[in-house]
Design an enzyme around this catalytic site. Sequence first.
Site, PDB file in Angstrom:
ATOM      1  N   HIS A 123       0.866  -1.176   0.000  1.00 28.54           N
ATOM      2  CA  HIS A 123       0.000   0.000   0.000  1.00 28.54           C
ATOM      3  C   HIS A 123       0.909   1.233   0.000  1.00 28.54           C
ATOM      4  O   HIS A 123       1.987   1.205   0.593  1.00 28.54           O
ATOM      5  CB  HIS A 123      -0.847  -0.030   1.276  1.00 28.54           C
ATOM      6  CG  HIS A 123      -1.926   0.999   1.341  1.00 28.54           C
ATOM      7  ND1 HIS A 123      -1.684   2.314   1.673  1.00 28.54           N
ATOM      8  CD2 HIS A 123      -3.263   0.909   1.123  1.00 28.54           C
ATOM      9  CE1 HIS A 123      -2.818   2.979   1.669  1.00 28.54           C
ATOM     10  NE2 HIS A 123      -3.795   2.156   1.335  1.00 28.54           N
ATOM     11  N   ASP A 201       3.228  -4.136   8.054  1.00 22.17           N
ATOM     12  CA  ASP A 201       2.018  -3.333   7.924  1.00 22.17           C
ATOM     13  C   ASP A 201       0.833  -4.278   8.115  1.00 22.17           C
ATOM     14  O   ASP A 201       0.477  -5.041   7.215  1.00 22.17           O
ATOM     15  CB  ASP A 201       2.007  -2.683   6.535  1.00 22.17           C
ATOM     16  CG  ASP A 201       0.675  -2.052   6.198  1.00 22.17           C
ATOM     17  OD1 ASP A 201      -0.220  -2.025   7.072  1.00 22.17           O
ATOM     18  OD2 ASP A 201       0.524  -1.597   5.051  1.00 22.17           O
ATOM     19  N   GLN A 204      -4.340  -4.718   7.174  1.00 24.03           N
ATOM     20  CA  GLN A 204      -5.335  -5.678   6.660  1.00 24.03           C
ATOM     21  C   GLN A 204      -5.251  -7.027   7.368  1.00 24.03           C
ATOM     22  O   GLN A 204      -5.997  -7.947   7.027  1.00 24.03           O
ATOM     23  CB  GLN A 204      -5.142  -5.893   5.154  1.00 24.03           C
ATOM     24  CG  GLN A 204      -5.363  -4.663   4.312  1.00 24.03           C
ATOM     25  CD  GLN A 204      -6.812  -4.204   4.283  1.00 24.03           C
ATOM     26  OE1 GLN A 204      -7.726  -4.934   4.654  1.00 24.03           O
ATOM     27  NE2 GLN A 204      -7.035  -2.980   3.846  1.00 24.03           N
ATOM     28  N   LYS A 227     -10.541  -0.059  10.364  1.00 22.96           N
ATOM     29  CA  LYS A 227     -10.739  -1.269   9.556  1.00 22.96           C
ATOM     30  C   LYS A 227     -11.160  -2.446  10.430  1.00 22.96           C
ATOM     31  O   LYS A 227     -11.402  -3.546   9.932  1.00 22.96           O
ATOM     32  CB  LYS A 227      -9.453  -1.617   8.811  1.00 22.96           C
ATOM     33  CG  LYS A 227      -9.092  -0.588   7.742  1.00 22.96           C
ATOM     34  CD  LYS A 227      -7.861  -1.007   6.986  1.00 22.96           C
ATOM     35  CE  LYS A 227      -7.226   0.126   6.235  1.00 22.96           C
ATOM     36  NZ  LYS A 227      -7.878   0.426   4.949  1.00 22.96           N
ATOM     37  N   CYS A 368      -4.587   2.152  -3.860  1.00 20.04           N
ATOM     38  CA  CYS A 368      -3.350   2.699  -3.262  1.00 20.04           C
ATOM     39  C   CYS A 368      -2.207   1.717  -3.396  1.00 20.04           C
ATOM     40  O   CYS A 368      -1.378   1.569  -2.480  1.00 20.04           O
ATOM     41  CB  CYS A 368      -3.552   3.071  -1.791  1.00 20.04           C
ATOM     42  SG  CYS A 368      -4.716   4.398  -1.553  1.00 20.04           S
TER      43      CYS A 368
HETATM   44  N1  PMP Z   1      -1.728  -0.551   4.643  1.00 17.61           N
HETATM   45  C1  PMP Z   1      -2.667  -1.282   4.065  1.00 17.61           C
HETATM   46  C2  PMP Z   1      -2.344  -2.665   3.588  1.00 17.61           C
HETATM   47  C3  PMP Z   1      -3.948  -0.754   3.912  1.00 17.61           C
HETATM   48  O1  PMP Z   1      -4.899  -1.477   3.318  1.00 17.61           O
HETATM   49  C4  PMP Z   1      -4.226   0.543   4.378  1.00 17.61           C
HETATM   50  C5  PMP Z   1      -5.594   1.173   4.212  1.00 17.61           C
HETATM   51  N2  PMP Z   1      -6.182   0.998   2.956  1.00 17.61           N
HETATM   52  C6  PMP Z   1      -3.203   1.251   4.988  1.00 17.61           C
HETATM   53  C7  PMP Z   1      -1.971   0.678   5.113  1.00 17.61           C
HETATM   54  C8  PMP Z   1      -3.385   2.634   5.496  1.00 17.61           C
HETATM   55  O2  PMP Z   1      -4.361   2.681   6.482  1.00 17.61           O
HETATM   56  P1  PMP Z   1      -4.890   4.091   6.960  1.00 17.61           P
HETATM   57  O3  PMP Z   1      -5.419   4.777   5.748  1.00 17.61           O
HETATM   58  O4  PMP Z   1      -5.930   3.756   7.957  1.00 17.61           O
HETATM   59  O5  PMP Z   1      -3.729   4.798   7.551  1.00 17.61           O
END
Ligand code: PMP
Length: 412
Positions: A123, A201, A204, A227, A368
Amino acid sequence: EPLAVPSSLPQCKADFPIFTHHPELVFLDSAASAQKPQQVISAIANFYAQDYANIHRGAYRLSSRATDLFESVREKAAQFFGAPAEGIVFTRNATEAVNLVAYAWGLRHLSAGDVVLVGEMEHHANLVPWHLVAGLRGARVEAVRMTPDGQLDLEDYAHKLATLPVKLVALQHVSNALGTVHPARELVEQAHGRGVPILLDGAQAAPHLPLDLAALGADFYVLSSHKMLGPTGVGCLIARPEVLRDLPPFNGGGDMIREVYPDHSTYADPPSRFEAGTPAIAEVIGFGAALDYLKALGMDQVHAHEQMLLHYALEQLGGIAGLTLYGPDPAQAQRSGVVSFNVLGAHAHDVAGFLDEAGICVRAGHHCAQPLMRALDVASTARASFYVYNTPADVDRLAAELREIVQFFGET
Ligand code: PMP
């Protein structure tokens, strides 16, 4: 006042008021953000109505109580994730937690020529902070390749660890775009085998998998509350307390200091050192309610429920000609409840638009994860993602609509 015990799976959908307000809603975008159970909504409303005050300024009882409520969430999170409470830093979200590590750790430890090793599937939240800080330090960011079916190429990982001057590994635990669950323990062991610290990270992973972070052993683990049924505005950086003790502050301000003089200051111990300013007090308390809720459901049950939906969805969608599914075969690699797809001849945004007309929420775009999209050689995909409130009937509705959409685009 005690909050209602959640209904067990799969009846828990009744706990989520969004579905009372939109009875026909098929919500398949939980990987972007999850819906909230009444227990979380009430915890926030009750805190504002009954207990609200700023924290860590305990001159009066109301403030002490608010502080206790806030700090009790750190204990809950510690238990939930299997980490010591002093190792839990509340941030705004997973993104801010990565930035915290990038600036606090990276500015101090990265120098010219060093490599931060990321994955091709990351991401942007686990890429851009490294680009920024590597740029400041003259370091560079290299990516571990992914296999054509959407797994991390473990040979390439071992090779890059062995041959590049890697100072830090920063990899996702679970892919938001494909649902691939990476072999986190193996990734940590390999990095540590080379004496390299690793950030995972878990944005998810934390909502969907039972976690034991002490056993996993990653140096840094990041996640977001929104999430995992909690409110927006809260995330966590989870690290071993001795790792945090070695880090300089990220943001400066109130609450993170020991002593301040006009020309210099000294800093509090972690986790306070990394929590400058008034935090998202009510949201942290809401996050605590989300953790209580998930704990009551049982993360093993949550995982099993999503696996059931994933397999049912792959079976239903797999039978539709004209639909391309992305991501590894679950017989080959662990998958979480995410199905990315494209309709032949249609743009993912148009597919999502048609599904929306039918009351079905899916995400469309690059998720993203632009490097991943390039590796797949697509501009975008549509993505359905599952959580505790989804049912096989949701999958049936998605499959039925997709059959019509495929036919429509097949005819035009
Ligand atoms: N890493 C991953 C794998 C994600 O899916 C996301 C959110 N789509 C994020 C980081 C970032 O999360 P946040 O927007 O809540 O900071």
